[in-house]
Scaffold this motif. Sequence first.
Motif, PDB file in Angstrom:
ATOM      1  N   PHE A 101       1.029  -1.143  -0.014  1.00  0.00           N
ATOM      2  CA  PHE A 101      -0.195   0.108   0.131  1.00  0.00           C
ATOM      3  C   PHE A 101       0.887   1.350  -0.107  1.00  0.00           C
ATOM      4  O   PHE A 101       1.860   1.164   0.346  1.00  0.00           O
ATOM      5  N   THR A 102       0.405   2.408  -0.502  1.00  0.00           N
ATOM      6  CA  THR A 102       0.839   3.632  -0.598  1.00  0.00           C
ATOM      7  C   THR A 102       1.132   4.327   0.745  1.00  0.00           C
ATOM      8  O   THR A 102       0.503   3.785   1.804  1.00  0.00           O
ATOM      9  N   ALA A 103       1.888   5.255   0.928  1.00  0.00           N
ATOM     10  CA  ALA A 103       2.051   6.160   2.183  1.00  0.00           C
ATOM     11  C   ALA A 103       0.730   6.367   2.462  1.00  0.00           C
ATOM     12  O   ALA A 103       0.082   6.267   3.687  1.00  0.00           O
ATOM     13  N   LEU A 104      -0.159   7.009   1.466  1.00  0.00           N
ATOM     14  CA  LEU A 104      -1.534   7.587   1.941  1.00  0.00           C
ATOM     15  C   LEU A 104      -2.529   6.414   2.219  1.00  0.00           C
ATOM     16  O   LEU A 104      -3.330   6.582   3.277  1.00  0.00           O
ATOM     17  N   GLU A 105      -2.145   5.309   1.669  1.00  0.00           N
ATOM     18  CA  GLU A 105      -3.242   4.316   1.875  1.00  0.00           C
ATOM     19  C   GLU A 105      -3.013   3.586   3.559  1.00  0.00           C
ATOM     20  O   GLU A 105      -3.593   3.299   4.269  1.00  0.00           O
ATOM     21  N   ASN A 106      -1.480   3.545   3.704  1.00  0.00           N
ATOM     22  CA  ASN A 106      -1.140   3.105   5.189  1.00  0.00           C
ATOM     23  C   ASN A 106      -1.798   4.038   6.145  1.00  0.00           C
ATOM     24  O   ASN A 106      -1.879   3.626   7.130  1.00  0.00           O
ATOM     25  N   VAL A 107      -1.644   5.429   6.111  1.00  0.00           N
ATOM     26  CA  VAL A 107      -2.092   6.328   6.962  1.00  0.00           C
ATOM     27  C   VAL A 107      -3.518   6.357   7.111  1.00  0.00           C
ATOM     28  O   VAL A 107      -4.102   6.333   8.319  1.00  0.00           O
TER      29      VAL A 107
END
Length: 226
Positions: A101-107
């Motif tokens: 997952f991308t940084a955005l999705e992780n957050v």
Amino acid sequence: MSDVLVGKGITKTFDDGRQSLLVLQGIDLTIAAGERVCVFGRSGSGKSTLLHILAGLLDADAGEVWVDGTNLTECSSKERAELRNRALGFVYQFHHLLPEFTALENVAMPLLIRGDSTKTATSKAEQTLCEIELQDRMEHLPKQLSGGERLRVAVARAVVGDPQVVLADEPTGSLDADSARRVMELIESVSETLGTAFVIVSHDEASGAFAHRTVRLSEGHIVNDA
């Protein structure tokens, strides 16, 4: 100032069938709203064990843990999970970001687990990443980020749900001195801006400069430094 995390009489023994090791001996620790506390101690002193008990991820042999006015010790597994998602955030030494997952999705993930809509979770995650100056890295996968950037994403994930307290387990342990300082500056800034309390267990004595208070675990007991 109200207390957001309270440990009372926490005791923990590990038994491998051959010998028993008393790791924590009646620990009392109180964290006030917005307070940053560093917990130091040698390797094997029980720092991570204490953190996991405070999070309700590990049961103590005796004692109680109160989170945001709720007795975590008496909660069911489901109630503990809900309380953690609402009131607690976590930062780990090796970040534990989901690699696919991308940084955005992780957050955004903690908010999605909470039940927020994709739109709401994504918007809040974007805002949080912008606040920590990672707006240009939102679509990057963890493997495309530096160690310091991954830790910053982990901090964003920990605070995106507006928890009362964040528990950080050796957050700078894998970083060089400059990156470690930047992460601690970020933690200090987030804490001051959002009023979030932090409990940071660390070997890095320099981290204490960013705390309101430091304590040490020694022979199973808490000793106040300042």
